[in-house]
Design a protein around this motif. Structure first.
Motif, mmCIF file in Angstrom:
data_model
loop_
_atom_site.group_PDB
_atom_site.id
_atom_site.type_symbol
_atom_site.label_atom_id
_atom_site.label_comp_id
_atom_site.label_asym_id
_atom_site.label_seq_id
_atom_site.Cartn_x
_atom_site.Cartn_y
_atom_site.Cartn_z
ATOM 1 N N THR A 199 -6.728 5.916 -4.864
ATOM 2 C CA THR A 199 -7.586 6.837 -4.109
ATOM 3 C C THR A 199 -6.891 8.192 -4.077
ATOM 4 O OG1 THR A 199 -8.473 5.078 -2.698
ATOM 5 C CG2 THR A 199 -8.660 7.340 -1.889
ATOM 6 N N HIS A 223 -2.508 -0.997 -3.562
ATOM 7 C CA HIS A 223 -3.321 0.214 -3.677
ATOM 8 C C HIS A 223 -2.411 1.429 -3.542
ATOM 9 C CE1 HIS A 223 -7.320 2.068 -3.754
ATOM 10 N NE2 HIS A 223 -6.797 3.015 -3.014
ATOM 11 N N THR A 268 -2.517 5.529 -2.584
ATOM 12 C CA THR A 268 -3.242 6.678 -2.046
ATOM 13 C C THR A 268 -2.436 7.922 -2.379
ATOM 14 O OG1 THR A 268 -4.170 5.382 -0.224
ATOM 15 C CG2 THR A 268 -4.152 7.776 0.033
ATOM 16 N N ARG A 317 -7.821 0.858 -7.710
ATOM 17 C CA ARG A 317 -6.411 0.786 -7.320
ATOM 18 C C ARG A 317 -5.843 2.125 -6.867
ATOM 19 N NH1 ARG A 317 -2.545 -1.324 -11.192
ATOM 20 N NH2 ARG A 317 -1.347 -1.726 -9.295
ATOM 21 N N HIS A 336 0.878 -1.170 0.000
ATOM 22 C CA HIS A 336 0.000 0.000 0.000
ATOM 23 C C HIS A 336 0.911 1.214 0.000
ATOM 24 C CE1 HIS A 336 -3.834 -2.113 0.763
ATOM 25 N NE2 HIS A 336 -3.025 -3.026 1.245
#
Length: 274
Positions: free
Chosen positions: A95, A69, A71, A93, A47
């Motif tokens: 944000t 993912h 961010t 995938r 992440h």
């Protein structure tokens, strides 16, 4: 994956002229972005936090890797439309959060977590210090700075760039320059060279109270760096007793001390009554 606007056209299409007040210098070379995205090593299942994605060049390169993912924290509202295009191209995938990175708590992200970012020049150092305070929460941090700041992070003792930032960073992590970039790699070109520093936290991390003690020690020692330590450390109480407890001569100066010697000083300060 849906068709993306060619990276070279993103700035014009979305009116993303870089703003000095936001410390913006956009990285639009896809080859360079891909090189930076490879510096953290295998990102499979990670992440990742990106700060200041702007037009999304590095964002695209990171999403090309098998990360779990991404961010992206972006303060500039103008970049949100360009990033929305990337978000649509990589459903589920990415944000994108419109937020000040200085107030974003990255430790809320799932683990294992990393930071990979071309940091805005005006907040790069305070962001790094904040992450160093919680270095154990990160697997790795791959961060672009002005080259002078990068040199201050990796500098050894008795060198021009060795100071408080080097001690704090090297105390909690292994720090190395992974890539240097000339001004021409950015739009608009900054007046200085840039460099990517790979920060890999040590397995063992200091407790918060010990980190606070180290911040106090380094602030005092380097705040008056040309002074001998017996003078610069007076703000911490009895400098003579502190130095004697660590076996450090009072006539030495801050830039002469190793990270391990600063560690010894911080531990003594942390054990003193408040």
């Amino acid at each position: 994956m849906s068709e993306l606007t060619p990276l070279g056209e993103v700035v014009g299409r979305y009116g993303l002229d870089a703003r000095k007040a936001l410390g913006q210098h956009f990285l639009l070379d896809e080859t360079v972005c891909a090189r930076i995205a490879r510096l953290p090593g295998d990102l499979e299942g990670r992440h990742v936090l990106e700060v200041g994605p702007g037009p999304g060049g590095l964002t695209r390169a990171l999403l090309a890797a098998p990360i779990a993912h991404l961010t992206a924290v972006e303060l500039d509202a103008r970049a949100l439309v360009a990033l929305a295009e990337v978000e649509a191209a990589f459903p589920g995938r990415l944000t994108v959060l419109q937020q000040d990175a200085m107030t974003f708590d990255g430790t809320t992200l799932p683990t294992p977590r990393q930071v990979v970012a071309n940091l805005p020049y005006n907040v790069g150092t305070p962001l790094l210090i904040g992450w160093l305070r919680q270095a154990g929460a990160w697997e790795r941090m791959t961060l672009m700075f002005q080259e002078e700041v990068a040199l201050r992070i990796v500098a050894p003792p008795r060198t021009e760039h060795y100071g408080r930032l080097a001690v704090l960073a090297q105390w909690v992590a292994h720090c190395a320059i992974g890539l240097r970039l000339p001004p021409g790699a950015f739009r608009p070109p900054p007046k200085v060279h840039s460099a990517v520093v790979v920060v890999t936290p040590h397995a063992e991390q200091p407790a918060p109270e010990l980190f606070r003690a180290m911040e106090r020690v380094t602030a005092a020692a380097f705040g008056q760096r040309r002074k001998m330590l017996r003078g610069s450390l007076k703000a911490l109480g009895s400098a003579e007793a502190l130095l004697a407890a660590c076996g450090i001569a009072g006539e030495r100066r801050a830039e002469e001390l190793s990270v391990s010697e600063f560690d010894a000083l911080a531990r003594v300060v942390a054990e003193r009554p408040a």
